[in-house]
Enzyme design. Sequence first.
Site, PDB file in Angstrom:
ATOM      1  N   GLU A  37       1.042  -1.047  -0.064  1.00 32.91           N
ATOM      2  CA  GLU A  37       0.054   0.104   0.002  1.00 32.91           C
ATOM      3  C   GLU A  37       0.978   1.353  -0.128  1.00 32.91           C
ATOM      4  OE1 GLU A  37      -2.971  -0.117  -1.181  1.00 32.91           O
ATOM      5  OE2 GLU A  37      -3.584  -1.501   0.316  1.00 32.91           O
ATOM      6  N   ASP A  40       3.412   2.103  -4.763  1.00 33.91           N
ATOM      7  CA  ASP A  40       3.019   2.088  -6.202  1.00 33.91           C
ATOM      8  C   ASP A  40       3.433   3.359  -6.879  1.00 33.91           C
ATOM      9  OD1 ASP A  40       0.922   3.627  -5.356  1.00 33.91           O
ATOM     10  OD2 ASP A  40      -0.622   2.685  -7.225  1.00 33.91           O
ATOM     11  N   LEU A 128     -12.051   0.786  -3.210  1.00 40.49           N
ATOM     12  CA  LEU A 128     -12.158  -0.432  -3.915  1.00 40.49           C
ATOM     13  C   LEU A 128     -11.833   0.209  -5.388  1.00 40.49           C
ATOM     14  CD1 LEU A 128     -14.852  -2.528  -2.589  1.00 40.49           C
ATOM     15  CD2 LEU A 128     -12.277  -2.653  -2.048  1.00 40.49           C
ATOM     16  N   SER A 129     -11.392   1.194  -5.757  1.00 45.40           N
ATOM     17  CA  SER A 129     -11.316   2.022  -7.037  1.00 45.40           C
ATOM     18  C   SER A 129     -12.227   2.106  -7.815  1.00 45.40           C
ATOM     19  CB  SER A 129     -10.051   1.019  -7.669  1.00 45.40           C
ATOM     20  OG  SER A 129      -8.751   1.046  -7.227  1.00 45.40           O
ATOM     21  N   SER A 130     -13.358   2.428  -7.264  1.00 46.59           N
ATOM     22  CA  SER A 130     -14.745   2.837  -8.369  1.00 46.59           C
ATOM     23  C   SER A 130     -14.303   3.678  -9.198  1.00 46.59           C
ATOM     24  CB  SER A 130     -15.737   3.488  -7.353  1.00 46.59           C
ATOM     25  OG  SER A 130     -15.232   4.863  -6.583  1.00 46.59           O
ATOM     26  N   GLU A 169      -6.012  10.952 -14.504  1.00 47.67           N
ATOM     27  CA  GLU A 169      -6.211  11.503 -12.963  1.00 47.67           C
ATOM     28  C   GLU A 169      -5.531  12.466 -12.243  1.00 47.67           C
ATOM     29  OE1 GLU A 169      -7.895   8.223 -10.908  1.00 47.67           O
ATOM     30  OE2 GLU A 169      -7.621   9.295  -8.663  1.00 47.67           O
ATOM     31  N   ASP A 181      -4.408   1.175  -9.505  1.00 49.92           N
ATOM     32  CA  ASP A 181      -5.804   0.801  -9.610  1.00 49.92           C
ATOM     33  C   ASP A 181      -6.035   0.723 -11.122  1.00 49.92           C
ATOM     34  OD1 ASP A 181      -5.617   1.412  -6.745  1.00 49.92           O
ATOM     35  OD2 ASP A 181      -6.472   3.260  -7.142  1.00 49.92           O
ATOM     36  N   TYR A 231      -3.345  12.870   0.206  1.00 52.57           N
ATOM     37  CA  TYR A 231      -2.614  11.416  -0.722  1.00 52.57           C
ATOM     38  C   TYR A 231      -1.617  12.280  -1.360  1.00 52.57           C
ATOM     39  CZ  TYR A 231      -1.954   7.937  -4.279  1.00 52.57           C
ATOM     40  OH  TYR A 231      -1.197   7.195  -4.965  1.00 52.57           O
TER      41      TYR A 231
END
Length: 396
Positions: A37, A40, A128-130, A169, A181, A231
């Site tokens: 986590e 990446d 959950l990467s919607s 993004e 993701d 983030y």
Amino acid sequence: MSEKIAGLKKKFIEIYGGEEADLRVFASPGRVNLIGEHIDYCGGYVFPAAITLDSTVIARKRTDRTIRLAATDLPDRVAASLDHLEDGKSLKWGNYQLGVADELQKAGYKLTGVDMLFHDTVPLGSGLSSSAAIQLATAITLVTLGNEEHKISIPIDNVQLAVISQRAEHNFIGVKCGIMDQFASAMGRKDQAMLLDCGTLNYKYTPLKLDGYRIVLANTKKKRGLGESKYNERVSETSEGLAILKQFLPEKVHLCDVTIEEFEKYKEKIIDPIIRKRVEHVVYENARVLKSFDALQSNDLKTFAVLLKEAHASIRDLYEVTGFELDTMVEEALKVEGCIGARMTGAGFGGCTVNIVKEANVEDFIKIVGEKYSQKTGLTPEFYVCDIGEGSREII
Ligand code: GLA
């Protein structure tokens, strides 16, 4: 045709009119990250799998350069020209889709107008990467229909669609996310998890066989709040850590190229204790991913579960992106019989935990953890017993 798809097509016709025969169906999933986590974007290894919750799109090509968007669960309707996509940045809903269209065109893809109806089953803000599911469902739809319109026969490269969606993004949404993701959504495979090296984008699959155990996702229902700015703050803290270590290890390209031994040797050079903690998490988490992969390959669930617990402690104490709700959910989970490992998954600050639970105990697990969690937080959680599904695709 499944009942679900039949219903969605009907809904599409209600909104946009026309004939069902012209409609196409595409889908792209959310993901669960088993371990690895917040590394990446440091060129680390991650270990995600696509889930069966997804973003499904019913689509029909248009002859002009207009994109129209609608969703089954929202009143919002969006219409935008492929020649003025920048305007879409300010949208609350539709910005992810238009951002992907914008970056696809910048990358040289020839698109065509399209009407789209989205049906999203990945819960929003759940970790959950919607959003990656929506991005990749958009990308596969736009590229497939654009290629047909322009008679381009080059096969679609899902890795490239993931990279372009990540760019969207960054540039359209302003979150400096890593590639995990989008990659997991684009490249997922049924019943397999993938070990992805985010520094090189090399990847391999491994069957996710958890003999007698299930993956249970527990949604804290905690809203992420300031999650996005936090983030980006973590992303820049890790860049700062790399810049310091590079003075002693100039050959390192990514923070995850630094080994545990090198970190231990030079850690005192990182004077700021916050930056040092962040780097410690990154370096050790990267090693945990490789150990987890080996453990699962040799059916050693016990070792895997220990690594999950260590990973949660690290992201809680060193990386500080969990919070009361996620920590409570993990604590309560680990008290329940049959739950051998638990940790938060995704960006943190709310969202889901991933739990490895003995099949026979799943029902009790959901009941007991749900009750305890509600008592302690006042929130009503949701649970999903998770199946591992396919990546971005057209559903024929
Ligand atoms: C979010 C980002 C990913 C990754 C995770 C944390 O889901 O989109 O790129 O950084 O957080 O591992």
